[in-house]
Motif scaffolding. Structure first.
Motif, PDB file in Angstrom:
ATOM      1  N   VAL A   3       5.542 -54.757 -48.786  1.00 28.22           N
ATOM      2  CA  VAL A   3       4.833 -55.161 -47.573  1.00 28.22           C
ATOM      3  C   VAL A   3       4.751 -54.015 -46.581  1.00 28.22           C
ATOM      4  CG1 VAL A   3       4.881 -56.707 -45.579  1.00 28.22           C
ATOM      5  CG2 VAL A   3       5.479 -57.581 -47.863  1.00 28.22           C
ATOM      6  N   GLY A   4       5.836 -53.278 -46.440  1.00 26.99           N
ATOM      7  CA  GLY A   4       5.888 -52.216 -45.435  1.00 26.99           C
ATOM      8  C   GLY A   4       5.399 -50.870 -45.912  1.00 26.99           C
ATOM      9  N   PHE A   5       5.087 -50.762 -47.203  1.00 28.96           N
ATOM     10  CA  PHE A   5       4.754 -49.438 -47.731  1.00 28.96           C
ATOM     11  C   PHE A   5       3.507 -48.811 -47.106  1.00 28.96           C
ATOM     12  CE2 PHE A   5       2.835 -46.613 -50.977  1.00 28.96           C
ATOM     13  CZ  PHE A   5       3.777 -45.603 -50.901  1.00 28.96           C
ATOM     14  N   PRO A   6       2.423 -49.552 -46.871  1.00 27.96           N
ATOM     15  CA  PRO A   6       1.255 -48.908 -46.235  1.00 27.96           C
ATOM     16  C   PRO A   6       1.607 -48.209 -44.923  1.00 27.96           C
ATOM     17  CG  PRO A   6       0.631 -51.030 -47.120  1.00 27.96           C
ATOM     18  CD  PRO A   6       2.141 -50.951 -47.237  1.00 27.96           C
ATOM     19  N   ARG A   7       2.441 -48.860 -44.091  1.00 29.66           N
ATOM     20  CA  ARG A   7       2.845 -48.218 -42.827  1.00 29.66           C
ATOM     21  C   ARG A   7       3.724 -46.999 -43.096  1.00 29.66           C
ATOM     22  NH1 ARG A   7       7.329 -48.227 -40.267  1.00 29.66           N
ATOM     23  NH2 ARG A   7       8.185 -49.928 -41.527  1.00 29.66           N
ATOM     24  N   ILE A   8       4.660 -47.144 -44.053  1.00 34.78           N
ATOM     25  CA  ILE A   8       5.540 -46.021 -44.395  1.00 34.78           C
ATOM     26  C   ILE A   8       4.716 -44.840 -44.914  1.00 34.78           C
ATOM     27  CG2 ILE A   8       7.376 -45.265 -45.947  1.00 34.78           C
ATOM     28  CD1 ILE A   8       8.443 -48.172 -45.858  1.00 34.78           C
ATOM     29  N   ALA A   9       3.740 -45.159 -45.757  1.00 39.18           N
ATOM     30  CA  ALA A   9       2.894 -44.103 -46.320  1.00 39.18           C
ATOM     31  C   ALA A   9       2.117 -43.382 -45.224  1.00 39.18           C
ATOM     32  CB  ALA A   9       1.941 -44.698 -47.349  1.00 39.18           C
TER      33      ALA A   9
END
Length: 289
Positions: A3-9
């Motif tokens: 869920v959080g990967f797009p923001r982390i990326a």
């Protein structure tokens, strides 16, 4: 994580840095140029993703894009090199004129690269990221350090009309190599036009550039000026860019920048003229009109 990967990326892309290590602008036309560029990408994030190739806009900070380039796919390890070698079409001439003018006149130019691409990290879902970097680059700083190293006056002009030959020094503190073609300058003394100077096949490379110059000067007017106003033989000359021609085409973006960036030199013409005139020229009366 999913869920959080797009923001982390996106955060990882934002935190990375881009440094232009060398850049060559060659084969210029009125609406295009060839770009060869090596850039260093630094990534201090824990993830080392792969970015797909993408179309990126080029601009100066606060300005509209002047062109678009295709950036290659890259594996964003701790440090990675990106290499571009392609023909580039100028899509906004006014924006490109502004870029070239800033490059010529300022000590630092903030280049902006923007685009979108897909990011891949192991088995995590592919995500779209915005790539936007402001890259500080050294500019030519108004051609600071420009000087005429030596010159000789010819009583009999060369076949092309040149009657003053010499060598010009143009420092280039940037990482850029810039082909400008045949460049001519107009020369003035106290506002009066005294002739032109040509620099043939001008290519500015990083470091000090020593370039042959060929000038066509109104010698009668120069002698009048020296005898009447500059009796010490030290002639202040204002040098203003006139034209830049490559492959038969005028390059408006170089011409406008050069015309707006006047250079000033003081030439010791007294010694040269006295040598030609047998030692008494500067004490003689001005030649008749």
């Amino acid at each position: 994580v999913y869920v959080g990967f797009p923001r982390i990326a996106q955060d990882g892309v934002n935190d990375s840095t881009l440094e232009i290590q060398n850049l060559t602008l060659s084969n210029p036309t009125s609406k295009s140029f060839h770009l060869e560029q090596t850039a260093l990408l630094t990534n201090n994030d824990q993830y080392h993703p792969r970015l797909d190739a993408f179309n990126a806009s080029l601009a100066v900070e606060g300005g509209a894009p002047y062109a678009y380039i295709q950036l290659p796919a890259i594996h964003a390890t701790k440090t990675a090199t990106s290499y571009v070698n392609q023909d580039v079409q100028v899509t906004d001439l006014d924006a490109f004129v502004d870029y070239v003018n800033q490059l010529l006149t300022q000590e630092t130019v903030n280049a902006v690269v923007k685009g979108r691409t897909d990011l891949h990290e192991m088995s995590l879902p592919t995500t779209s990221v915005r790539y936007e970097k402001t890259v500080p680059m050294n500019g030519l700083n108004g051609l600071s350090g420009f000087k005429i190293l030596d010159f000789d006056i010819k009583l009999l002009p060369e076949p092309d009309g040149a009657n003053m030959l010499g060598t010009v020094l143009i420092p280039n503190p940037t990482v850029m190599t810039i082909a400008m073609g045949n460049v001519t300058f107009s020369n003035f003394v106290a506002g009066d036009f005294i002739g032109t100077t040509a620099l043939q096949d001008l290519v500015l490379r990083p470091g000090d550039n020593t370039i042959p110059m060929r000038s066509t000067i109104d010698q009668t007017l120069v002698i009048k000026k020296v005898v009447a106003d500059y009796k010490d033989g030290m002639l202040p000359v204002d040098i203003r860019g006139n034209s830049s021609v490559y492959g038969g085409e005028h390059l408006e973006y170089f011409e406008k920048a050069l015309a707006a960036n006047e250079q000033h030199v003081v030439l010791d013409v007294g010694e040269k003229l006295n040598a030609l005139g047998g030692g008494g020229l500067l004490s003689s009366s001005p030649p008749p009109s």
